[in-house]
Each structure stands twice: as C-alpha cells, then as structure tokens.
Design a protein around this motif. Structure first.
Motif, PDB file in Angstrom:
ATOM      1  N   ASP A  73      39.190  41.694  29.269  1.00  0.00           N
ATOM      2  CA  ASP A  73      38.433  40.898  28.304  1.00  0.00           C
ATOM      3  C   ASP A  73      38.955  41.120  26.884  1.00  0.00           C
ATOM      4  OD1 ASP A  73      36.934  39.980  30.367  1.00  0.00           O
ATOM      5  OD2 ASP A  73      35.036  40.848  29.706  1.00  0.00           O
ATOM      6  N   GLY A  74      39.088  40.028  26.143  1.00  0.00           N
ATOM      7  CA  GLY A  74      39.545  40.106  24.765  1.00  0.00           C
ATOM      8  C   GLY A  74      41.043  40.001  24.586  1.00  0.00           C
ATOM      9  N   TRP A  75      41.781  39.957  25.676  1.00  0.00           N
ATOM     10  CA  TRP A  75      43.239  39.848  25.602  1.00  0.00           C
ATOM     11  C   TRP A  75      43.654  38.477  26.116  1.00  0.00           C
ATOM     12  CZ3 TRP A  75      46.220  43.480  23.241  1.00  0.00           C
ATOM     13  CH2 TRP A  75      45.563  44.655  22.882  1.00  0.00           C
ATOM     14  N   ALA A  76      44.534  37.828  25.363  1.00  0.00           N
ATOM     15  CA  ALA A  76      44.885  36.437  25.636  1.00  0.00           C
ATOM     16  C   ALA A  76      45.684  36.313  26.924  1.00  0.00           C
ATOM     17  CB  ALA A  76      45.693  35.866  24.470  1.00  0.00           C
ATOM     18  N   PRO A  77      45.332  35.346  27.777  1.00  0.00           N
ATOM     19  CA  PRO A  77      46.123  35.119  28.994  1.00  0.00           C
ATOM     20  C   PRO A  77      47.434  34.400  28.679  1.00  0.00           C
ATOM     21  CG  PRO A  77      44.365  33.498  28.847  1.00  0.00           C
ATOM     22  CD  PRO A  77      44.165  34.449  27.700  1.00  0.00           C
ATOM     23  N   VAL A  88      72.337  31.211  32.922  1.00  0.00           N
ATOM     24  CA  VAL A  88      71.518  30.633  33.990  1.00  0.00           C
ATOM     25  C   VAL A  88      70.067  31.015  33.727  1.00  0.00           C
ATOM     26  CG1 VAL A  88      71.142  30.514  36.473  1.00  0.00           C
ATOM     27  CG2 VAL A  88      73.444  30.915  35.580  1.00  0.00           C
ATOM     28  N   SER A  89      69.203  30.047  33.525  1.00  0.00           N
ATOM     29  CA  SER A  89      67.822  30.377  33.194  1.00  0.00           C
ATOM     30  C   SER A  89      66.871  29.290  33.643  1.00  0.00           C
ATOM     31  CB  SER A  89      67.667  30.606  31.686  1.00  0.00           C
ATOM     32  OG  SER A  89      67.902  29.411  30.975  1.00  0.00           O
ATOM     33  N   VAL A  90      65.604  29.675  33.746  1.00  0.00           N
ATOM     34  CA  VAL A  90      64.543  28.748  34.066  1.00  0.00           C
ATOM     35  C   VAL A  90      63.299  29.220  33.314  1.00  0.00           C
ATOM     36  CG1 VAL A  90      63.821  30.048  36.120  1.00  0.00           C
ATOM     37  CG2 VAL A  90      63.229  27.630  35.928  1.00  0.00           C
ATOM     38  N   ALA A  91      62.491  28.268  32.873  1.00  0.00           N
ATOM     39  CA  ALA A  91      61.228  28.613  32.225  1.00  0.00           C
ATOM     40  C   ALA A  91      60.175  27.617  32.650  1.00  0.00           C
ATOM     41  CB  ALA A  91      61.378  28.615  30.705  1.00  0.00           C
ATOM     42  N   GLY A  92      58.968  28.079  32.829  1.00  0.00           N
ATOM     43  CA  GLY A  92      57.894  27.180  33.212  1.00  0.00           C
ATOM     44  C   GLY A  92      56.588  27.916  33.370  1.00  0.00           C
ATOM     45  N   PRO A  93      55.525  27.170  33.638  1.00  0.00           N
ATOM     46  CA  PRO A  93      54.206  27.795  33.802  1.00  0.00           C
ATOM     47  C   PRO A  93      54.065  28.462  35.162  1.00  0.00           C
ATOM     48  CG  PRO A  93      54.052  25.435  34.132  1.00  0.00           C
ATOM     49  CD  PRO A  93      55.456  25.707  33.718  1.00  0.00           C
ATOM     50  N   MET A  94      53.483  29.642  35.167  1.00  0.00           N
ATOM     51  CA  MET A  94      53.154  30.296  36.425  1.00  0.00           C
ATOM     52  C   MET A  94      51.901  29.659  37.012  1.00  0.00           C
ATOM     53  SD  MET A  94      53.913  34.293  35.408  1.00  0.00           S
ATOM     54  CE  MET A  94      53.241  34.166  33.732  1.00  0.00           C
ATOM     55  N   ARG A  95      51.735  29.787  38.301  1.00  0.00           N
ATOM     56  CA  ARG A  95      50.599  29.169  38.979  1.00  0.00           C
ATOM     57  C   ARG A  95      49.278  29.760  38.493  1.00  0.00           C
ATOM     58  NH1 ARG A  95      51.465  29.165  45.150  1.00  0.00           N
ATOM     59  NH2 ARG A  95      51.154  31.392  44.829  1.00  0.00           N
ATOM     60  N   ARG A  96      49.289  31.072  38.199  1.00  0.00           N
ATOM     61  CA  ARG A  96      48.084  31.732  37.706  1.00  0.00           C
ATOM     62  C   ARG A  96      48.433  32.528  36.456  1.00  0.00           C
ATOM     63  NH1 ARG A  96      45.571  35.196  42.415  1.00  0.00           N
ATOM     64  NH2 ARG A  96      43.791  35.206  40.990  1.00  0.00           N
ATOM     65  N   GLU A  97      47.467  32.674  35.587  1.00  0.00           N
ATOM     66  CA  GLU A  97      47.714  33.361  34.325  1.00  0.00           C
ATOM     67  C   GLU A  97      47.793  34.875  34.516  1.00  0.00           C
ATOM     68  OE1 GLU A  97      43.065  33.565  32.777  1.00  0.00           O
ATOM     69  OE2 GLU A  97      44.346  31.893  32.176  1.00  0.00           O
ATOM     70  N   VAL A  98      48.529  35.512  33.630  1.00  0.00           N
ATOM     71  CA  VAL A  98      48.629  36.971  33.589  1.00  0.00           C
ATOM     72  C   VAL A  98      48.114  37.430  32.228  1.00  0.00           C
ATOM     73  CG1 VAL A  98      50.612  36.966  35.135  1.00  0.00           C
ATOM     74  CG2 VAL A  98      50.984  36.997  32.672  1.00  0.00           C
ATOM     75  N   HIS A  99      47.894  38.735  32.107  1.00  0.00           N
ATOM     76  CA  HIS A  99      47.492  39.334  30.840  1.00  0.00           C
ATOM     77  C   HIS A  99      48.455  40.457  30.502  1.00  0.00           C
ATOM     78  CE1 HIS A  99      43.754  37.332  32.054  1.00  0.00           C
ATOM     79  NE2 HIS A  99      43.394  37.369  30.791  1.00  0.00           N
ATOM     80  N   VAL A 100      48.574  40.749  29.228  1.00  0.00           N
ATOM     81  CA  VAL A 100      49.361  41.888  28.763  1.00  0.00           C
ATOM     82  C   VAL A 100      48.414  42.773  27.965  1.00  0.00           C
ATOM     83  CG1 VAL A 100      51.374  42.653  27.462  1.00  0.00           C
ATOM     84  CG2 VAL A 100      51.449  40.476  28.694  1.00  0.00           C
ATOM     85  N   VAL A 101      48.028  43.890  28.566  1.00  0.00           N
ATOM     86  CA  VAL A 101      47.031  44.782  27.982  1.00  0.00           C
ATOM     87  C   VAL A 101      47.647  46.173  27.860  1.00  0.00           C
ATOM     88  CG1 VAL A 101      44.717  45.745  28.196  1.00  0.00           C
ATOM     89  CG2 VAL A 101      45.199  43.465  29.102  1.00  0.00           C
ATOM     90  N   PRO A 102      47.724  46.748  26.667  1.00  0.00           N
ATOM     91  CA  PRO A 102      48.305  48.085  26.526  1.00  0.00           C
ATOM     92  C   PRO A 102      47.622  49.092  27.447  1.00  0.00           C
ATOM     93  CG  PRO A 102      47.909  47.106  24.378  1.00  0.00           C
ATOM     94  CD  PRO A 102      47.275  46.197  25.391  1.00  0.00           C
ATOM     95  N   ARG A 103      48.399  49.960  28.029  1.00  0.00           N
ATOM     96  CA  ARG A 103      47.833  50.961  28.930  1.00  0.00           C
ATOM     97  C   ARG A 103      46.822  51.856  28.228  1.00  0.00           C
ATOM     98  NH1 ARG A 103      50.736  52.299  33.560  1.00  0.00           N
ATOM     99  NH2 ARG A 103      49.119  53.874  33.827  1.00  0.00           N
ATOM    100  N   VAL A 105      44.569  50.878  26.367  1.00  0.00           N
ATOM    101  CA  VAL A 105      43.304  50.154  26.496  1.00  0.00           C
ATOM    102  C   VAL A 105      42.892  50.053  27.962  1.00  0.00           C
ATOM    103  CG1 VAL A 105      42.166  47.924  26.147  1.00  0.00           C
ATOM    104  CG2 VAL A 105      43.723  48.830  24.393  1.00  0.00           C
ATOM    105  N   LEU A 106      43.806  49.594  28.808  1.00  0.00           N
ATOM    106  CA  LEU A 106      43.482  49.352  30.221  1.00  0.00           C
ATOM    107  C   LEU A 106      42.991  50.616  30.911  1.00  0.00           C
ATOM    108  CD1 LEU A 106      43.667  47.351  32.698  1.00  0.00           C
ATOM    109  CD2 LEU A 106      45.845  48.488  33.173  1.00  0.00           C
ATOM    110  N   ASP A 107      43.736  51.702  30.774  1.00  0.00           N
ATOM    111  CA  ASP A 107      43.381  52.928  31.492  1.00  0.00           C
ATOM    112  C   ASP A 107      42.039  53.473  31.033  1.00  0.00           C
ATOM    113  OD1 ASP A 107      45.947  52.400  32.340  1.00  0.00           O
ATOM    114  OD2 ASP A 107      46.622  54.477  32.228  1.00  0.00           O
ATOM    115  N   ALA A 108      41.785  53.418  29.716  1.00  0.00           N
ATOM    116  CA  ALA A 108      40.508  53.914  29.202  1.00  0.00           C
ATOM    117  C   ALA A 108      39.350  53.070  29.733  1.00  0.00           C
ATOM    118  CB  ALA A 108      40.524  53.906  27.678  1.00  0.00           C
TER     119      ALA A 108
END
Length: 403
Positions: A73-77, A88-103, A105-108
C-alpha cells in the motif's frame, strides 16, 4: 539437548524474520492462531537488504489468504517492462502490475503483520542447531518444529544438509534518481559477460529507481568473483547514468535454484533463500520465500497440532514440490538455454512477435511460469529466422524497441 534442559520451549521457532520467516509465522498463525511462534532475527527492523525490490503479483496472491496483501500500500504499481540485449529489445505492458517496494519497508511491514497475528519477535543471532531429539536453537530455545529462513548463507541449511556446491550469482544494488527513460517501468538489459548477466532499473514511483547489475559466478576453477568496480562499470555501460548517479550500494550472493530441491525428513524445515530457492533466470526470490514460508508455517502448525512434528519435513517436501517442482525444472532449463546470447536474442525476438511469448517470459522470471509449446515454438522460429519482422497487425503484441 532435551526439551527439559533448554531455557524456553516454543511450538515453532523461525530463524530469520525476512519475507520467508515472517511468511512462515503468518502461515502458522493463520492455520492455528493459538500456536506459540518465536521469530528470531539478528537485526532490528526496519533494516535494509540488497534486492531488486520487485514485488510480483504472485507475492500478493500468496499473502492475501494470511491477511498481508496490503504490504505494498502506498507504492505505485508498474505495468511496463523493457527487455533488451544490445540492439534486440522489446517493451510493453505486463499482464499484471508489479510493485517496487524497498526491502526496508517491505520486511518491516511483514514483521509487523506477523507480530500482530501473534508471533513474538526477538533480536537474536542464532548460533547453533541441535537435532538430537527435539530441535534446540542456540542451546537455549527448543521447539517442536524449527524453520530455517536465514537467507543465502543459512547456518540452518548447513546444519541440515552440510556444505554443498551450488550455482550462485553475485549482484550489486543501489538507488538512483529516476530518469525519463526509467519512469513508470521495469528495465532489464542483458550484458555480454557470463550469462545470465543483466542490469536493471526499476522505478519505485517516488523519484528513485532501484538499479543494479548481477551475473553468474564462475566455478572455483575459473577464477574469482567480479569486483565491485566491474559490477558498477557493467551497470553504467548497460544503463547509462545509473552507477554514476546512484548511491547506497549493497552487494549480495544468490544461491540459485536447480531442477531439484532438497528437504530432509524431520522437524527442521527450509524456506526461501535458505532452501536455495532463487529464480536462476532473474535472481527473483521474494515469491519463492513467501510461498514456501506460508506453506512451511501451515505444515508446522498441523504437525504440532497432530503431535507428530517429525513428519513435518516429509510433508513440507511434498507440498513444495507440488507447488514449485515443475516450475523449477522449467526455470532451470531456461537458465541453461539463456547461457547462450543467441537464445537470449531469440527469446526477446519471440516476445516482439507474440504477446503470449512475452507473457510467458514474464511468468518464468517472476512467478510460476512454464516453457509451453507456444513459447518453445516461438524460440525455434526466432532462431531459424532471426530477422523476420514482427507482425504489425497484432494489436496485443508488445511494442518493439530497437531490434
């Protein structure tokens, strides 16, 4: 040491209070809220850990039944992903969103959820494990079941399985200001050293990005580990500006999963990094940590309730193999294939041509994916016809970038 000669006795002692350990406590207390659970960690929380900080949706799927899916909660998807190897590269939307939360914060947050559920958290550096009769930790804490969740250098794992040679990777992580190129996406760019080797930049959504570089460690006969300077130079080469503007660098080793997984019989269980469960393609380990932790907690609670803690190891082995066994075989095979730069390129090209291949690669790297017939066919076609352009008439195909 017998139960009577130990200072304290608990139903369950969990060594390590990171995501795997906290998830173990949550799983145990969801199964039996009255269970006496002691959660040990040598550090006080909040504390930092070297990690890519990516939280796949599978992690939240696992945490939801034990009441902890709100830890992001509070972290942007994020939805966008870029995969690249050279041109050689590809970019696009993933089927489901992910989050990036510093450890930090997450572990606590996970520890807080475990304590709220009824676990007792204690700052304690575990120093020994006796397995004669009832397990005893540090000569003073006995338990019907002990779970080793003490990370990549797990002493519980060594006590249980001895020292073993296993494939390992090394990585360095820092935080850098988010650039327009990084904003709103996860970026993974493969290098040209020992494969799999790649740099990453994951936007946290708060002005900073988690940036880093990792690669497979050579065997003992092939030289030592790469230096910190080399790791940072590789990061700067693949994601220009990341190393030069970043700070808070931390390095770590990763014990990579193979096609098999060991869990002996008895009342001592292994979870997460301590069990050697880290995705060999991507180095991702939080999903494995949470999923196996919750499974171990539930297994431990049932074994204690039945008065048969010695059966916990066999039950945990069966549960984890049912949960991850096929996936581990597929990721091991994929990691072996990915040691060839030509196959890395073929995988990226397949993802530019077929939305399913893109999604399948994401699943292999982040969650519980498989190499299915369609992905395998796309790889073979890309190997046979590497320069065939992507079909422009497929609106669901990820937008190619570069090659």
């Amino acid at each position: 040491m017998s139960r009577g000669s130990a200072t304290e006795h608990w139903d369950l002692v969990v060594v390590g209070a990171g995501p795997a350990g906290s998830a173990t406590a949550l799983g145990a207390l969801a199964e039996d809220p009255g269970l006496r659970v002691l959660l040990l960690d040598r550090s006080e929380f909040p504390r930092d850990k070297s990690c890519g900080d990516g939280i796949a949706p599978h992690v939240l799927d696992a945490l939801a039944p034990v009441g902890a899916a709100d830890v992001v909660d509070g972290w942007a998807p994020l939805r966008d992903l870029e995969l690249a190897h050279g041109d050689v590269s590809v970019a696009g939307p993933m089927r489901r969103e992910v989050h990036v939360v510093p450890r930090q914060v997450l572990d606590a947050r996970l520890v807080e959820r475990a304590v709220s559920a009824g676990a007792v958290l204690r700052t304690h550096r575990a120093t020994s494990l006796s397995r004669t009769g009832t397990p005893v930790v540090s000569g003073e804490l006995s338990a019907d079941v002990v779970v080793g969740a003490d990370g990549a250098h797990s002493f519980v794992r060594t006590a249980l399985l001895g020292k073993r040679r296993e494939p390992r990777a090394i990585a360095i992580r820092g935080y850098a200001p988010t650039t327009p190129e990084m904003a709103g996406r996860q970026v993974i760019r493969y290098g040209n050293r020992r494969q799999p080797s790649y740099a990453w930049a994951f936007d946290r959504g708060d002005g900073l990005a988690n940036v880093g570089y990792g690669e497979l460690l050579p065997g003992e006969r092939h030289g030592g580990a790469p230096s910190r300077r080399l790791l940072l130079d590789q990061l700067e080469e693949l994601v220009p500006g990341a190393a030069s503007t970043g700070d808070d660098w931390r390095g770590h080793h990763l014990p990579l999963s193979t096609w098999r997984w060991d869990q002996p019989d008895g009342p001592v269980l292994l979870v997460g990094d301590a069990a050697g469960l880290v995705n060999p393609m991507t180095g991702e380990g939080i999903y494995y940590a949470v999923a196996t932790g919750i499974a171990a907690g539930r297994t431990a609670a049932r074994a204690v309730r039945a008065g048969r803690p010695a059966e916990a190891g066999a039950r945990h082995r069966h549960t984890v193999r049912a949960l991850l066994g096929t996936h581990l075989r597929h990721t091991w095979a994929a990691s072996r294939l990915a040691q060839s730069p030509r196959i890395v390129d073929a995988g990226i090209r397949a993802a530019t041509r077929d939305r399913h291949a893109f999604d399948a690669l994401v699943e292999l790297g982040l969650g519980d994916g498989r190499i299915d017939a369609r992905l395998a066919g796309g790889l073979l076609r890309s190997l046979a016809r590497p320069d065939r352009p992507a079909r422009p008439d497929l609106p669901s195909t990820p937008t190619p970038r570069g090659g």
